[in-house]
Design a protein around this motif. Structure first.
Motif, PDB file in Angstrom:
ATOM      1  N   VAL A   1      -5.812  10.667   0.135  1.00  0.00           N
ATOM      2  CA  VAL A   1      -6.634  11.893   0.847  1.00  0.00           C
ATOM      3  C   VAL A   1      -5.866  12.531   1.964  1.00  0.00           C
ATOM      4  O   VAL A   1      -5.937  13.702   1.995  1.00  0.00           O
ATOM      5  N   SER A   2      -5.354  11.682   2.706  1.00  0.00           N
ATOM      6  CA  SER A   2      -4.567  12.372   3.866  1.00  0.00           C
ATOM      7  C   SER A   2      -3.470  13.345   3.240  1.00  0.00           C
ATOM      8  O   SER A   2      -3.026  14.562   3.655  1.00  0.00           O
ATOM      9  N   TYR A   3      -2.740  12.784   2.275  1.00  0.00           N
ATOM     10  CA  TYR A   3      -1.635  13.507   1.484  1.00  0.00           C
ATOM     11  C   TYR A   3      -1.857  14.723   0.780  1.00  0.00           C
ATOM     12  O   TYR A   3      -1.630  15.940   0.893  1.00  0.00           O
ATOM     13  N   LEU A   4      -3.219  14.653   0.051  1.00  0.00           N
ATOM     14  CA  LEU A   4      -3.509  15.806  -0.514  1.00  0.00           C
ATOM     15  C   LEU A   4      -3.991  16.925   0.315  1.00  0.00           C
ATOM     16  O   LEU A   4      -4.285  17.978   0.202  1.00  0.00           O
TER      17      LEU A   4
ATOM     18  N   THR B   1      -6.558   4.867  -0.917  1.00  0.00           N
ATOM     19  CA  THR B   1      -7.452   6.028  -0.779  1.00  0.00           C
ATOM     20  C   THR B   1      -7.269   6.802   0.782  1.00  0.00           C
ATOM     21  O   THR B   1      -7.158   7.828   0.362  1.00  0.00           O
ATOM     22  N   SER B   2      -7.025   6.230   1.588  1.00  0.00           N
ATOM     23  CA  SER B   2      -7.039   6.839   2.928  1.00  0.00           C
ATOM     24  C   SER B   2      -5.480   7.504   2.874  1.00  0.00           C
ATOM     25  O   SER B   2      -5.672   8.676   3.416  1.00  0.00           O
TER      26      SER B   2
ATOM     27  N   ASP C   1       0.839  -1.330   0.004  1.00  0.00           N
ATOM     28  CA  ASP C   1      -0.056   0.141   0.198  1.00  0.00           C
ATOM     29  C   ASP C   1       0.836   1.343   0.018  1.00  0.00           C
ATOM     30  O   ASP C   1       0.562   2.137  -0.832  1.00  0.00           O
ATOM     31  N   LEU C   2       2.046   1.395   0.828  1.00  0.00           N
ATOM     32  CA  LEU C   2       2.805   2.450   0.906  1.00  0.00           C
ATOM     33  C   LEU C   2       3.458   2.521  -0.239  1.00  0.00           C
ATOM     34  O   LEU C   2       3.804   3.555  -0.713  1.00  0.00           O
ATOM     35  N   GLY C   3       3.950   1.407  -1.087  1.00  0.00           N
ATOM     36  CA  GLY C   3       4.473   1.434  -2.140  1.00  0.00           C
ATOM     37  C   GLY C   3       3.916   2.198  -3.451  1.00  0.00           C
ATOM     38  O   GLY C   3       4.285   3.055  -4.118  1.00  0.00           O
ATOM     39  N   SER C   4       2.522   1.532  -3.354  1.00  0.00           N
ATOM     40  CA  SER C   4       1.632   2.171  -4.386  1.00  0.00           C
ATOM     41  C   SER C   4       1.347   3.573  -4.192  1.00  0.00           C
ATOM     42  O   SER C   4       1.345   4.398  -5.281  1.00  0.00           O
ATOM     43  N   LEU C   5       1.294   4.138  -2.815  1.00  0.00           N
ATOM     44  CA  LEU C   5       1.187   5.430  -2.542  1.00  0.00           C
ATOM     45  C   LEU C   5       2.374   6.194  -2.878  1.00  0.00           C
ATOM     46  O   LEU C   5       2.489   7.225  -3.490  1.00  0.00           O
ATOM     47  N   GLN C   6       3.687   5.685  -2.879  1.00  0.00           N
ATOM     48  CA  GLN C   6       4.760   6.295  -3.168  1.00  0.00           C
ATOM     49  C   GLN C   6       4.890   6.612  -4.779  1.00  0.00           C
ATOM     50  O   GLN C   6       5.373   7.639  -5.267  1.00  0.00           O
ATOM     51  N   LEU C   7       4.360   5.557  -5.435  1.00  0.00           N
ATOM     52  CA  LEU C   7       4.298   5.669  -7.023  1.00  0.00           C
ATOM     53  C   LEU C   7       3.504   6.834  -7.308  1.00  0.00           C
ATOM     54  O   LEU C   7       3.692   7.565  -8.128  1.00  0.00           O
ATOM     55  N   LEU C   8       2.291   7.106  -6.609  1.00  0.00           N
ATOM     56  CA  LEU C   8       1.411   8.046  -7.208  1.00  0.00           C
ATOM     57  C   LEU C   8       2.092   9.422  -6.703  1.00  0.00           C
ATOM     58  O   LEU C   8       1.977  10.367  -7.740  1.00  0.00           O
ATOM     59  N   ILE C   9       2.564   9.497  -5.459  1.00  0.00           N
ATOM     60  CA  ILE C   9       3.245  10.508  -5.183  1.00  0.00           C
ATOM     61  C   ILE C   9       4.228  10.962  -6.003  1.00  0.00           C
ATOM     62  O   ILE C   9       4.546  12.328  -6.384  1.00  0.00           O
ATOM     63  N   SER C  10       4.980   9.944  -6.335  1.00  0.00           N
ATOM     64  CA  SER C  10       6.284  10.257  -7.412  1.00  0.00           C
ATOM     65  C   SER C  10       5.743  10.713  -8.762  1.00  0.00           C
ATOM     66  O   SER C  10       6.153  11.900  -9.413  1.00  0.00           O
TER      67      SER C  10
ATOM     68  N   SER D   1      -6.812   2.164 -11.951  1.00  0.00           N
ATOM     69  CA  SER D   1      -7.163   3.101 -13.075  1.00  0.00           C
ATOM     70  C   SER D   1      -8.069   4.138 -12.708  1.00  0.00           C
ATOM     71  O   SER D   1      -8.406   5.157 -13.249  1.00  0.00           O
ATOM     72  N   ASN D   2      -9.020   3.918 -11.608  1.00  0.00           N
ATOM     73  CA  ASN D   2      -9.994   4.737 -11.123  1.00  0.00           C
ATOM     74  C   ASN D   2      -9.406   5.902 -10.433  1.00  0.00           C
ATOM     75  O   ASN D   2     -10.293   6.923 -10.014  1.00  0.00           O
ATOM     76  N   TYR D   3      -8.174   6.057 -10.199  1.00  0.00           N
ATOM     77  CA  TYR D   3      -7.387   6.988  -9.540  1.00  0.00           C
ATOM     78  C   TYR D   3      -7.133   8.136 -10.903  1.00  0.00           C
ATOM     79  O   TYR D   3      -6.184   8.985 -10.535  1.00  0.00           O
ATOM     80  N   VAL D   4      -7.851   8.070 -12.040  1.00  0.00           N
ATOM     81  CA  VAL D   4      -7.201   8.811 -13.046  1.00  0.00           C
ATOM     82  C   VAL D   4      -7.004  10.170 -12.953  1.00  0.00           C
ATOM     83  O   VAL D   4      -6.195  10.745 -13.431  1.00  0.00           O
ATOM     84  N   LEU D   5      -7.989  10.881 -12.098  1.00  0.00           N
ATOM     85  CA  LEU D   5      -7.807  12.351 -11.968  1.00  0.00           C
ATOM     86  C   LEU D   5      -7.079  12.697 -10.650  1.00  0.00           C
ATOM     87  O   LEU D   5      -6.872  13.978 -10.432  1.00  0.00           O
ATOM     88  N   VAL D   6      -6.546  11.718 -10.082  1.00  0.00           N
ATOM     89  CA  VAL D   6      -5.975  11.964  -8.829  1.00  0.00           C
ATOM     90  C   VAL D   6      -4.581  12.714  -9.027  1.00  0.00           C
ATOM     91  O   VAL D   6      -4.236  13.583  -8.459  1.00  0.00           O
ATOM     92  N   VAL D   7      -3.859  12.247 -10.274  1.00  0.00           N
ATOM     93  CA  VAL D   7      -2.350  12.826 -10.180  1.00  0.00           C
ATOM     94  C   VAL D   7      -2.759  14.364 -10.702  1.00  0.00           C
ATOM     95  O   VAL D   7      -1.814  15.108 -10.290  1.00  0.00           O
ATOM     96  N   PRO D   8      -3.464  14.674 -11.554  1.00  0.00           N
ATOM     97  CA  PRO D   8      -3.587  15.912 -12.206  1.00  0.00           C
ATOM     98  C   PRO D   8      -4.138  17.012 -11.178  1.00  0.00           C
ATOM     99  O   PRO D   8      -3.689  18.052 -10.947  1.00  0.00           O
ATOM    100  N   PHE D   9      -5.219  16.251 -10.235  1.00  0.00           N
ATOM    101  CA  PHE D   9      -5.633  17.304  -9.215  1.00  0.00           C
ATOM    102  C   PHE D   9      -4.462  17.250  -8.151  1.00  0.00           C
ATOM    103  O   PHE D   9      -4.094  18.457  -7.675  1.00  0.00           O
ATOM    104  N   GLY D  10      -3.684  16.352  -7.860  1.00  0.00           N
ATOM    105  CA  GLY D  10      -2.427  16.437  -7.045  1.00  0.00           C
ATOM    106  C   GLY D  10      -1.418  17.456  -7.708  1.00  0.00           C
ATOM    107  O   GLY D  10      -0.710  18.248  -6.716  1.00  0.00           O
TER     108      GLY D  10
END
Length: 424
Positions: free
Chosen positions: A181-184, A177-178, A45-54, A119-128
């Motif tokens: 959400v906390s990160y953003l 997701t948790s 989970d933390l690895g997936s988070l780090q990939l999105l954050i990166s 793939s349902n996180y499609v808009l998380v990266v642009p919003f981030g």
């Protein structure tokens, strides 16, 4: 009595003290929360988070065209306001573009990074990218105005929101997701603080003139060109292990790398970010007064960083022998080995990164970009050539250490030439 300016007994030292005070609080909070977070969430989970954050941080380095970095340079307020408007416009344009790209190519992007289930996180990266970019602009506004106390409050608020949010939401549902959400939310809070504390600020009508905006875009053209390319490539190089390791060794390996990196960065945040934010402003002022003062500032800051790096080194050598899994839990066995493998590069980063912005101040950004390009290719090749996770990290750490040493040496050479009036 020596005529040599006592830089670290001046307002420079006091402002660093303000930010380091908040950094100490943030470090203690992170140290207290990390063992809880590591037991709530799995390494995957933390690895997936780090990939999105990166993804977010690499793309957000493009989102403002780096125009916010120029906010500290003008001597008149209306010029700062023009650069502020240009930064906001750049952020809007880039966010729309990123949103379009991720909406159209989301399946390909998430499959490439082994994240098809997200793939349902499609808009998380642009919003981030928008939220992080807006936070960068507002933070530089505080730096430009010398509001270091407010920067300290922002740092504490951001850390509280992210850590407490991750724990609170995780106890209910321990999911990606948790975490995201906390990160953003931590970045949104910083933006809200800025607009609440500056709601009475009025911008002159002439700052919105197309002619005036274009004029300043041309005047500071190195920021949306050289600085932009340098920042993007530097961020890509820093986050490259996350992307490569996710492809070669999976998200669990990314989680282990992320945890080791987080532990190493925790005390660095007490020093590096605090000194960097104050140093940029004072370096710009010293540059306007002459090369001698800038060289003195650089040498004094470098000396302090070298002194600080000694206890930093010994703390993590001690942690290696104690065993990180005692703090993080059984799921994180082996993180202490990765910490040792990264330690050399982190010491080099601690000593160099806070004062590497000197190249921006003396208008020699293109040289930094040149070195970043060379070492970006080298780091990627070494990571890909690693037959195991540890070997890949060793090679990457070695290349990173050499990169920071080369940058430091080159900055000193530039300042020596500048101080005697040689214009390269």
């Amino acid at each position: 009595m020596s005529n040599k300016p006592q830089i670290f007994r001046s307002s420079f030292s006091r402002n660093i003290g303000k930010l380091m005070g908040s950094g100490i609080f943030v470090g203690i909070l992170g140290a207290l929360c990390l063992p809880i977070i590591s037991r709530i969430y799995a390494p995957e989970d933390l690895g997936s988070l780090q990939l999105l954050i990166s993804m977010i941080l690499v793309l957000s380095s493009l989102s403002t065209f780096r125009l916010e970095e120029a906010l500290i340079l003008p001597t008149r307020m209306y010029r700062t306001e023009i650069l502020y408007i240009l930064s906001i416009l750049a952020l809007i344009v880039s966010t729309v573009f990123f949103g379009f790209v991720f909406y159209i190519f989301s399946d390909y992007i998430f499959t490439f990074f082994n994240l098809p289930m997200y793939s349902n996180y499609v808009l998380v990266v642009p919003f981030g990218c928008f939220v992080v970019g807006l936070s960068q602009i507002t933070q530089m506004r505080f730096v430009a105005s010398g509001s270091y106390s407010q920067l300290s409050i922002n740092k504490i608020s951001q850390s509280l929101t992210n850590n407490i949010g991750s724990i609170g939401l995780g106890y209910n549902v321990a999911s990606l997701t948790s975490l995201i959400v906390s990160y953003l939310m931590s970045f949104l809070l910083v933006v809200m603080i800025y607009f609440l504390t500056n709601k009475s600020r009025k911008i002159s009508a002439k700052c919105y003139s197309k002619k005036m905006l274009f004029r300043y875009l041309v005047k500071y053209k190195k920021y949306p060109t050289i600085n932009l390319a340098g920042s993007f490539l530097n961020n890509l190089s820093y986050h490259m292990p996350v992307f490569v390791l996710s492809k070669s060794f999976g998200h669990e390996a990314v989680g282990f790398y992320m945890m080791a990196n987080k532990l190493l960065d925790m005390p660095m945040a007490l020093v590096a970010s605090s000194i960097s934010q104050v140093y940029m402003k004072y370096a710009a002022d010293a540059f306007n007064k002459g090369g001698g003062e800038l060289m003195l500032l650089y040498k004094s800051t470098l000396k302090k960083l070298l002194i600080i790096s000694v206890p930093y080194l010994f703390v993590f050598l001690g942690l290696y022998f104690i065993g990180v899994e005692l703090v993080l839990g059984r799921n994180w066995h082996g993180v202490n080995v990765i910490i040792i493998l990264l330690l050399c590069s982190k010491v080099a980063q601690l000593v160099t990164s806070p004062i590497s912005t000197t190249l921006n101040v003396v208008d020699k950004q293109e040289y930094g970009l040149f070195f970043i390009c060379i070492f970006l290719v080298l780091r990627y090749a070494l990571l890909e050539s690693g037959q195991s996770l540890n070997v890949a990290i060793i090679l990457y750490s070695l290349a990173t250490s050499i990169f920071y040493l080369v940058i430091n040496y080159f900055v000193i050479v530039q300042l020596l030439k500048f101080s005697v009036g040689i214009n390269l």
